[in-house]
Design a protein around this motif. Structure first.
Motif, PDB file in Angstrom:
ATOM      1  N   ASP A  63       0.828  -1.207   0.000  1.00 49.17           N
ATOM      2  CA  ASP A  63       0.000   0.000   0.000  1.00 49.17           C
ATOM      3  C   ASP A  63       0.865   1.261   0.000  1.00 49.17           C
ATOM      4  OD1 ASP A  63      -2.204  -1.612  -0.041  1.00 49.17           O
ATOM      5  OD2 ASP A  63      -2.706  -1.365   2.077  1.00 49.17           O
ATOM      6  N   GLY A  64       1.980   1.210   0.713  1.00 47.21           N
ATOM      7  CA  GLY A  64       2.911   2.339   0.675  1.00 47.21           C
ATOM      8  C   GLY A  64       3.521   2.516  -0.706  1.00 47.21           C
ATOM      9  N   LEU A  65       3.851   1.405  -1.378  1.00 53.19           N
ATOM     10  CA  LEU A  65       4.396   1.485  -2.739  1.00 53.19           C
ATOM     11  C   LEU A  65       3.364   2.063  -3.697  1.00 53.19           C
ATOM     12  CD1 LEU A  65       6.279  -1.947  -3.015  1.00 53.19           C
ATOM     13  CD2 LEU A  65       7.262   0.304  -2.528  1.00 53.19           C
ATOM     14  N   LEU A  66       2.106   1.631  -3.545  1.00 54.99           N
ATOM     15  CA  LEU A  66       1.051   2.180  -4.400  1.00 54.99           C
ATOM     16  C   LEU A  66       0.918   3.685  -4.205  1.00 54.99           C
ATOM     17  CD1 LEU A  66      -1.850  -0.446  -4.204  1.00 54.99           C
ATOM     18  CD2 LEU A  66      -0.499   0.165  -6.222  1.00 54.99           C
ATOM     19  N   GLU A  67       0.946   4.113  -2.943  1.00 57.22           N
ATOM     20  CA  GLU A  67       0.826   5.542  -2.666  1.00 57.22           C
ATOM     21  C   GLU A  67       1.991   6.315  -3.269  1.00 57.22           C
ATOM     22  OE1 GLU A  67       0.894   8.205   1.327  1.00 57.22           O
ATOM     23  OE2 GLU A  67      -0.742   6.744   1.162  1.00 57.22           O
ATOM     24  N   GLY A  68       3.153   5.670  -3.296  1.00 57.56           N
ATOM     25  CA  GLY A  68       4.329   6.330  -3.862  1.00 57.56           C
ATOM     26  C   GLY A  68       4.457   6.160  -5.360  1.00 57.56           C
ATOM     27  N   GLY A  69       3.469   5.529  -5.992  1.00 53.75           N
ATOM     28  CA  GLY A  69       3.500   5.367  -7.441  1.00 53.75           C
ATOM     29  C   GLY A  69       4.478   4.322  -7.935  1.00 53.75           C
ATOM     30  N   VAL A  70       4.825   3.369  -7.073  1.00 50.98           N
ATOM     31  CA  VAL A  70       5.772   2.315  -7.456  1.00 50.98           C
ATOM     32  C   VAL A  70       4.992   1.059  -7.835  1.00 50.98           C
ATOM     33  CG1 VAL A  70       7.658   0.829  -6.699  1.00 50.98           C
ATOM     34  CG2 VAL A  70       7.577   3.225  -5.949  1.00 50.98           C
ATOM     35  N   MET A  71       5.008   0.703  -9.116  1.00 51.81           N
ATOM     36  CA  MET A  71       4.334  -0.496  -9.589  1.00 51.81           C
ATOM     37  C   MET A  71       5.336  -1.374 -10.325  1.00 51.81           C
ATOM     38  SD  MET A  71       1.790  -2.535  -9.942  1.00 51.81           S
ATOM     39  CE  MET A  71       0.506  -1.557  -9.144  1.00 51.81           C
ATOM     40  N   ALA A  72       5.536  -2.575  -9.840  1.00 49.95           N
ATOM     41  CA  ALA A  72       6.477  -3.500 -10.467  1.00 49.95           C
ATOM     42  C   ALA A  72       5.901  -4.044 -11.775  1.00 49.95           C
ATOM     43  CB  ALA A  72       6.782  -4.646  -9.508  1.00 49.95           C
ATOM     44  N   ASP A  73       6.797  -4.538 -12.632  1.00 49.21           N
ATOM     45  CA  ASP A  73       6.385  -5.167 -13.881  1.00 49.21           C
ATOM     46  C   ASP A  73       6.075  -6.650 -13.693  1.00 49.21           C
ATOM     47  OD1 ASP A  73       7.010  -2.780 -15.463  1.00 49.21           O
ATOM     48  OD2 ASP A  73       9.102  -3.281 -15.025  1.00 49.21           O
ATOM     49  N   TYR A  74       6.668  -7.213 -12.651  1.00 51.32           N
ATOM     50  CA  TYR A  74       6.538  -8.651 -12.384  1.00 51.32           C
ATOM     51  C   TYR A  74       6.320  -8.826 -10.888  1.00 51.32           C
ATOM     52  CZ  TYR A  74       8.198 -13.483 -11.581  1.00 51.32           C
ATOM     53  OH  TYR A  74       8.325 -14.786 -11.175  1.00 51.32           O
ATOM     54  N   VAL A  75       5.271  -9.576 -10.525  1.00 46.80           N
ATOM     55  CA  VAL A  75       4.959  -9.814  -9.117  1.00 46.80           C
ATOM     56  C   VAL A  75       4.875 -11.316  -8.902  1.00 46.80           C
ATOM     57  CG1 VAL A  75       3.310  -9.446  -7.242  1.00 46.80           C
ATOM     58  CG2 VAL A  75       3.684  -7.641  -8.941  1.00 46.80           C
ATOM     59  N   ILE A  76       5.622 -11.803  -7.923  1.00 48.97           N
ATOM     60  CA  ILE A  76       5.571 -13.215  -7.564  1.00 48.97           C
ATOM     61  C   ILE A  76       5.444 -13.330  -6.055  1.00 48.97           C
ATOM     62  CG2 ILE A  76       8.110 -13.407  -7.494  1.00 48.97           C
ATOM     63  CD1 ILE A  76       7.744 -16.333  -8.448  1.00 48.97           C
ATOM     64  N   GLY A  77       4.629 -14.260  -5.613  1.00 46.80           N
ATOM     65  CA  GLY A  77       4.436 -14.407  -4.181  1.00 46.80           C
ATOM     66  C   GLY A  77       4.105 -15.823  -3.790  1.00 46.80           C
ATOM     67  N   VAL A  78       4.179 -16.043  -2.502  1.00 47.87           N
ATOM     68  CA  VAL A  78       3.953 -17.350  -1.911  1.00 47.87           C
ATOM     69  C   VAL A  78       2.797 -17.259  -0.923  1.00 47.87           C
ATOM     70  CG1 VAL A  78       4.999 -19.197  -0.528  1.00 47.87           C
ATOM     71  CG2 VAL A  78       6.414 -17.867  -2.099  1.00 47.87           C
ATOM     72  N   SER A  79       1.866 -18.176  -1.019  1.00 50.13           N
ATOM     73  CA  SER A  79       0.810 -18.299  -0.019  1.00 50.13           C
ATOM     74  C   SER A  79       0.071 -16.966   0.153  1.00 50.13           C
ATOM     75  CB  SER A  79       1.434 -18.811   1.289  1.00 50.13           C
ATOM     76  OG  SER A  79       0.467 -19.152   2.242  1.00 50.13           O
TER      77      SER A  79
END
Length: 282
Positions: free
Chosen positions: A22-38
Motif C-alpha cells: 500500500d505504501g508502494l502504491l501511494e508512492g506510485g511504485v508499480m512493479a512489472d513482475y509480481v511473484i508471491g507465496v501463499s
C-alpha cells in the motif's frame, strides 16, 4: 529495465507485506513482475489491482469471524481446511470486499504464484489467472500441510508454495533487472524444524519427495535467507523486512495487532520510497 516484487508468505503475518504494498502504491511504485507465496500472493493481487487497504479491510473485518478461519472449517468434509475456502476465496472477493478483476486483467505485467508439487517436492511457478473467481491457484499456494486439502491443477497435486520456494527471489532475478523482496519475518529470524513431522510422514506417505522436502525445510529456508542477504549486500536487490512481527501469529484474530503490523509495513515503505525509486531506476 524490468522491475520485480517478491512477497513471502506467512498467513496473516503477510498483512505486513500488504502495508508495504500500500505504501508502494501511494508512492506510485508499480512493479512489472509480481511473484508471491501463499498469503503473500493472495494479498499481493490487491497491489496489482491497485486497491490499497483492501487487505486491511478484509482482515480487520473477518479475522475474528469463524467463517474465515477456525476448527469447524477443518472438520467440515466439504471444506477440509482451517480456513473457510469458499468464504475467503470466493464470497469475500466476489461479494463482501469486491476484488477489481478488470483492473487485475488490465495489468500489463506478469503475476505468478508459487506452489509445491507433491510428486517432485519442488516449486512450480503458476501464472495467476486474471478472472478466476474461485482463486484456485491462490488457494493452492496458500495450502498449508495438514490444514488444507491437496489441490490438483493440470493433473499435478499441489500444496503451500512455501515448502518448495519460500522466498522466490532467484526466480525474480532471472526475469527482472531490479527486484524488491518483502519478508514477513525479521532479519534475525531462523526457522526451526517442524514439530509435526510424524504427522506429515503419515499424511503424505504417498509423496516421498514432498516428505523429504518437509524434512529439510528449515535448513533450506535458513540457507536461502543467508544467500538473499548476501545478494542484498552485493546490490542485486532490495530487502524489506519487519523490525518485529508484533506477536502476530499465522492465525491471528486480534484486529488491533493486525492493524499495527499493517501500519509498520506501510510506514517502512513510505520511509524507504526514495531509496526504492533510486534503486529501481538504476
Amino acid at each position: 529495465m524490468r522491475t520485480g516484487l517478491v512477497l513471502e508468505g506467512g498467513a496473516l503475518r503477510a498483512i505486513f507485506s500488504s502495508g508495504v504494498c500500500d505504501g508502494l502504491l501511494e508512492g506510485g511504485v508499480m512493479a512489472d513482475y509480481v511473484i508471491g507465496v501463499s498469503a503473500g500472493i493472495a494479498y499481493g493481487v490487491s497491489y496489482v489491482s491497485k486497491q490499497p487497504r483492501r487487505n486491511l479491510e478484509v482482515v480487520t473485518r473477518f479475522a475474528p469471524d469463524r467463517r474465515y478461519m477456525g476448527l469447524r472449517n477443518l472438520t467440515d468434509r466439504h471444506n477440509r481446511s482451517y480456513f473457510g475456502l469458499e468464504f475467503g476465496f470466493s464470497t469475500i472477493p466476489n461479494e463482501l470486499v469486491p476484488f477489481d478483476y478488470d483492473a487485475f486483467a488490465a495489468f500489463p505485467g506478469e503475476v505468478e504464484a508459487v506452489v509445491t508439487n507433491l510428486n517432485t517436492g519442488k516449486a512450480d511457478y503458476l501464472p495467476v489467472p486474471r478472472r478466476d473467481r474461485e482463486s484456485i491457484v491462490l488457494q493452492a499456494s496458500c495450502a498449508m500441510p495438514l490444514l488444507f486439502p491437496i489441490f490438483e491443477i493440470g493433473g499435478q497435486p499441489y500444496l503451500d508454495g512455501g515448502i518448495g520456494d519460500a522466498i522466490p527471489w532467484r526466480r525474480a532475478l532471472d526475469k527482472c533487472d531490479r527486484v524488491i523482496v518483502v519478508l514477513t519475518r525479521p532479519r534475525g529470524y531462523r526457522r526451526r524444524p517442524d514439530k509435526v513431522m510424524k504427522l506429515i510422514r503419515g499424511r503424505y506417505r504417498d509423496y516421498p519427495a514432498f516428505v523429504e522436502a518437509m524434512e529439510h525445510r528449515a535448513e533450506v529456508y535458513n540457507r536461502d535467507r543467508a544467500q538473499l542477504f548476501q545478494a542484498e549486500r552485493e546490490g542485486r536487490l532490495v530487502v524489506i523486512a519487519p523490525q518485529s512481527t508484533l506477536g502476530v501469529s499465522r492465525t491471528e484474530r486480534d484486529t488491533e495487532k493486525l492493524r499495527l503490523l499493517w501500519a509498520a509495513g506501510y510506514q517502512t515503505a513510505i520511509d524507504r520510497l526514495e531509496e526504492i525509486r533510486d534503486f529501481l531506476q538504476g
